[in-house]
Scaffold this active site. Structure first.
Site, short mmCIF file in Angstrom:
data_model
loop_
_atom_site.label_atom_id
_atom_site.label_comp_id
_atom_site.label_asym_id
_atom_site.label_seq_id
_atom_site.Cartn_x
_atom_site.Cartn_y
_atom_site.Cartn_z
N PHE A 1 0.75 -1.12 0.09
CA PHE A 1 0.30 0.28 0.03
C PHE A 1 0.92 1.27 0.13
CE2 PHE A 1 -2.65 3.74 2.12
CZ PHE A 1 -3.67 3.26 0.78
N ASP B 1 9.24 3.09 1.90
CA ASP B 1 8.06 3.65 2.61
C ASP B 1 7.58 3.14 4.25
OD1 ASP B 1 5.50 4.52 3.25
OD2 ASP B 1 4.26 3.54 1.27
N LYS C 1 2.46 9.90 8.20
CA LYS C 1 1.71 9.30 10.13
C LYS C 1 1.64 10.02 10.78
CE LYS C 1 -0.87 5.93 7.62
NZ LYS C 1 -0.96 5.11 6.33
C1 LIG Z 1 -0.58 6.25 4.86
C2 LIG Z 1 -0.16 5.05 4.09
C3 LIG Z 1 0.10 5.83 3.16
C4 LIG Z 1 -0.54 6.77 2.74
O1 LIG Z 1 -0.60 7.80 3.35
P1 LIG Z 1 -1.66 8.88 3.01
O2 LIG Z 1 -1.20 10.50 3.92
O3 LIG Z 1 -2.83 8.52 3.30
O4 LIG Z 1 -1.27 9.55 1.74
C5 LIG Z 1 1.56 5.34 2.22
N1 LIG Z 1 2.02 3.87 2.74
C6 LIG Z 1 2.04 3.46 3.56
C7 LIG Z 1 3.05 2.45 3.59
C8 LIG Z 1 1.04 4.13 4.59
O5 LIG Z 1 0.61 2.98 5.85
#
Ligand SMILES: *Cc1c(COP(=O)(O)O)cnc(C)c1O
Length: 395
Positions: A137, A222, A251
């Site tokens: 994700f 990420d 986050k």
């Molecule tokens: C939450 C998340 C995102 C997206 O972040 P947003 O601030 O909602 O755009 C991207 N990568 C990972 C691993 C996430 O958990």
């Protein structure tokens, strides 16, 4: 009769979220309250965001002070809070440079753009493919959902952005097979979050790093969900003895303030020269001042150690439950990023916990995910375990 908040929300906003039917009005540390005054212990933490807890006085004070000085002037000028924030992130990471934006998806957009531009300039335009993982994700913008390895998230949005190739997580052989002259980078979460709290095998990330180095491909991590102390280290990759070339954060970076960051090594500096990438709000003085206070507290106040200790304790207690209930198939995670996997759907379990005053969240239908504030204590964990014990007994 005026409609209540829930009915009005469902009337006036797109129903893009499956929300729990409670309206939260206040928070303090690891607890939140709904409009009827009912108290909940929060094991969602705004989805791994509120690492210092709700209404953190540290953040409130920083925001209050900065809001009286300077809120926003744009990135046409130098400002102090974002400079200090960049410096502290660089000093405490593998990285040499930071780009600020407003969210995780935007941080990943920046990473994708940087990797493509760097590789195009260095190797030519054919080299632009980014390998990402099944079940990953990376966000909901067109580029980041194109990078996301989950059909349900991509459905209906074709044509997606070209240039992503998917391989299974924890599979070095498949990764090797997917490489050719067109690949510029590998992008992955060190621990898959939305994918169901999936840990890398012991030497997997080292293997990915070696493959990237061998083929002169960039490694993009990420860490939007797992960074900022969540796993018991400042960054999750620090558990695995590797460093990426590019890392994304968001986050918990602002404890709830909208901020993301893309960090990279020195050699990537020139690929993002003046005019190559920009955002109006990224690293605005107000939000950067709040995030700076968050980072300082995480690094200096012992919360990352607490995440490690409480994470171990919490995982042991969940494992005790697994011994007791055969519907629990697996307990996994690192630090305060924990997942409990069942052989059945778990939404009703989360709902039963909510009725008893605990917020927890489900991912991938069968996994309960626990990502509470890093300031959580044994007492709160024991209360949740007690509740889960009762709920599992009933089902
Ligand atoms: C939450 C998340 C995102 C997206 O972040 P947003 O601030 O909602 O755009 C991207 N990568 C990972 C691993 C996430 O958990």
């Amino acid at each position: 009769m005026p409609l209540n908040t829930i009915d009005r929300a469902d009337t006036f906003m797109f129903q893009t979220y499956r929300r729990s039917p409670i309206t939260l009005v206040r928070g303090d540390s690891c607890r939140v309250w709904d409009e009827n005054g009912k108290e909940y212990i929060d094991f969602v933490g705004g989805i791994a965001v509120c690492n210092l807890g709700h209404s953190s006085p540290i953040v409130s004070e920083a925001l209050c002070e900065q809001s009286k000085k300077l809120v926003h002037v744009s990135n046409l000028f130098y400002t102090q809070p974002q400079t200090e924030l960049a410096e502290i992130l660089v000093e405490n990471s593998f990285a040499d440079r930071v780009f600020f934006c407003n969210s995780g998806a935007e941080a990943n957009e920046a990473a994708i753009k940087l990797a493509r531009r760097y590789s195009t300039e260095k190797f030519g335009p054919e080299r632009h493919v980014i390998i990402t993982m099944d079940n990953s994700f990376h966000g909901r913008t067109m580029a980041t959902l194109s990078a996301t390895g989950q059909q349900k998230i991509r459905k209906g949005f074709d044509p997606l952005l070209q240039g992503f190739r998917f391989v299974p997580f924890n599979d070095l052989e498949n990764l090797r097979c997917a490489i050719d002259g067109s690949v510029c980078a590998v992008m992955l979460e060190p621990i898959q979050g939305e994918g169901g709290v999936v840990l890398p095998d012991p030497d997997y990330l080292k293997g990915v790093r070696e493959i990237c180095t061998e083929h002169a491909m960039l490694l993009i991590l990420d860490e939007v969900q797992v960074g900022m102390g969540r796993t018991g280290r400042f960054f999750a990759h620090q558990h695995f003895g590797i460093t990426p070339d590019i890392m994304t954060l968001a986050k918990a970076l602002g404890n709830g303030l909208p901020i993301g960051a893309m960090l990279a090594k020195q050699e990537l500096t020139d690929a993002f020269g003046p005019g190559s990438h920009a955002t109006t709000f990224g690293g605005t003085p107000l939000i950067a001042a709040g995030a700076l206070a968050v980072v300082k507290s995480l690094l200096n106040d012992g919360w990352i150690e607490n995440a490690r200790e409480m994470g171990d304790y919490f995982k042991d207690r969940l494992t005790d439950l697994q011994q007791k209930y055969s519907v629990i198939k697996d307990v996994r995670g690192l630090g305060l990023m924990l997942g409990l996997m069942s052989d059945r759907e778990v939404a009703d379990i989360a709902n039963a916990c909510m009725e008893r005053g605990f917020l927890i969240n489900c991912v991938q239908e069968r996994v309960l995910r626990f990502v509470p504030p890093l300031i959580i204590g044994k007492e709160e964990i024991d209360l949740l375990i007690n509740c889960l014990d009762k709920v599992f007994k009933e089902i």
